[in-house]
Design a protein around this motif. Sequence first.
Motif, PDB file in Angstrom:
ATOM      1  N   LEU A  96      37.829  25.007 -43.581  1.00 60.75           N
ATOM      2  CA  LEU A  96      37.798  24.416 -42.241  1.00 60.75           C
ATOM      3  C   LEU A  96      38.045  25.449 -41.148  1.00 60.75           C
ATOM      4  O   LEU A  96      37.816  25.174 -39.972  1.00 60.75           O
ATOM      5  CB  LEU A  96      38.827  23.283 -42.149  1.00 60.75           C
TER       6      LEU A  96
ATOM      7  N   ASP B 180      35.042   9.448 -41.569  1.00 60.15           N
ATOM      8  CA  ASP B 180      33.848   9.004 -40.856  1.00 60.15           C
ATOM      9  C   ASP B 180      34.265   8.185 -39.624  1.00 60.15           C
ATOM     10  O   ASP B 180      35.463   8.069 -39.312  1.00 60.15           O
ATOM     11  CB  ASP B 180      32.905   8.227 -41.782  1.00 60.15           C
TER      12      ASP B 180
ATOM     13  N   ARG C 297      35.998  11.048 -45.895  1.00 59.43           N
ATOM     14  CA  ARG C 297      34.650  11.435 -46.307  1.00 59.43           C
ATOM     15  C   ARG C 297      34.601  11.597 -47.822  1.00 59.43           C
ATOM     16  O   ARG C 297      35.588  11.986 -48.443  1.00 59.43           O
ATOM     17  CB  ARG C 297      34.232  12.718 -45.593  1.00 59.43           C
TER      18      ARG C 297
ATOM     19  N   GLY D  13      36.871  14.130 -37.173  1.00 62.42           N
ATOM     20  CA  GLY D  13      35.499  13.822 -37.560  1.00 62.42           C
ATOM     21  C   GLY D  13      35.013  14.620 -38.754  1.00 62.42           C
ATOM     22  O   GLY D  13      33.994  14.282 -39.353  1.00 62.42           O
ATOM     23  N   TYR D  14      35.719  15.688 -39.085  1.00 64.36           N
ATOM     24  CA  TYR D  14      35.363  16.455 -40.282  1.00 64.36           C
ATOM     25  C   TYR D  14      35.996  15.848 -41.537  1.00 64.36           C
ATOM     26  O   TYR D  14      35.509  16.061 -42.631  1.00 64.36           O
ATOM     27  CB  TYR D  14      35.814  17.916 -40.134  1.00 64.36           C
TER      28      TYR D  14
ATOM     29  N   VAL E 148      35.852  14.850 -49.469  1.00 61.66           N
ATOM     30  CA  VAL E 148      37.123  15.394 -48.998  1.00 61.66           C
ATOM     31  C   VAL E 148      38.242  14.699 -49.782  1.00 61.66           C
ATOM     32  O   VAL E 148      38.180  13.490 -50.018  1.00 61.66           O
ATOM     33  CB  VAL E 148      37.310  15.144 -47.482  1.00 61.66           C
TER      34      VAL E 148
END
Lengths: 90, 357
Positions: free
Chosen positions: A10, A47, A53, A43-44, A56
């Motif tokens: 990240l 969702d 996500r 947002g990474y 993740v």
Amino acid sequence: MPKVELTNHLKRFFPTLGPQTLPASTVAELVRALDGRFPGIMGYLVDERGSLRKHVNIFIDGEMVVDRVSLGDALDERSEVFIAQALSGG
Amino acid sequence: MSLRMFLGTRKGLVVYAQTPGGWRLESVHHVGNPVSYAVEDPRNGTWWAALDHGHWGQKLQRSRDQGQSWEEVKAPAYPEDAERGDGKPATLEYIWLIAPGPASQPGRLYLGTNPGGLFVSDDGGDTFTLCRGLWDHPSRTQWTGGGKDTPGIHSLVIHPADPDHLMVGVSCGGVFESRDGGLSWAPKTKGLLATFLPDPEAEIGHDPHLIVACPTRPEVLWQQNHCGVFRSVNGGERWAEVSAGPPRFGFAVAVDEVNPDRAWLVPAVSDERRNAASGGLSVSTTEDGGVTWRELRDGLPQEGCFDLVYRHSLDKRGPTLAFASTTGNLYVSEDFGERWALLSHTLAPVYSLRFGA
């Protein structure tokens, strides 16, 4: 306060990212607090519905979180959280 | 006028520039990140790139200084009450198309997404709103995924004389037209075939791989469909199959800016095999509206080709055509496709190729 470490992957998008100590009693609160320090990082990780996500993973003291939909897993003052990406090919 | 070429690839955005000495690799952006679509907005020169991070979701990037710096724009979000056709919550899965609006609407930008979304911005891409008129179309529950798990929107045709006159292609759903700026939509699939459906002439469920219009004769539309090549001379009121010989299966189609009877395709061998026809790479062209087709092979390899050219990976600007493939080959022609030159055989798989200034 819970501590959180994040995958180095990240740092590509958030170059100053490092281990953090954040006020939070759930994983959802922790992600929101993290977004306060690194705007956009939420947002990474999740969702637009706030669900984790697919690729993740979040671990609390070495155990993968149970609630991937609303991130309701509880944290305590000594929790150590690790946010990782699943490995994939290509 | 010199051109640029914007290539969305599995490993980043690759920009080529046309120079007096020929095409040159100019710059690479978002290295290592899959770029599902990239385009330059002809109205203001902004570069756009949709990033398909495997882990971190879909992101939208914008550059207002020709790639010197990029800013992440908030990706479109489905409304909280939006459900996919299968009843699961709808979340952004893929940005398949970035379409700048017309000159008369300088802030307008469209995104085509999975699942089945058309997003609209009126502030230059700062914020996007789901086009509810299309999302709430009663047929949406009959849309299905084609190659992806969910239906997606990949084609948008904006009528050059009427910005409220829109046409979209949905895979798999069909062709839909709006005359009121997206408030209401009607299927435009008469004449199309969907041989993978129980009723091949069903109104809903078609797989239009790409829909394009002749810019100066917008009533003439071309469509490379999953089940053949189709053309309409009346704005989609009725489609006629113009497949003949190799041009049948494929993804991409380009139409001439002036002559609505002239078009180019990059045929693949078949739905079942999906590689270059006869192991050799060819482009098919017609100058009579698809009555007859000619194969263009000069400069293209004729054996051992496994290239597949995706729907957004063929483009045309004047006499210049270019296409790029899933095996990372990039070809360009400066004479309407008669002769081709290899520009690169080492790119990552290419998802989109668009010309810009």
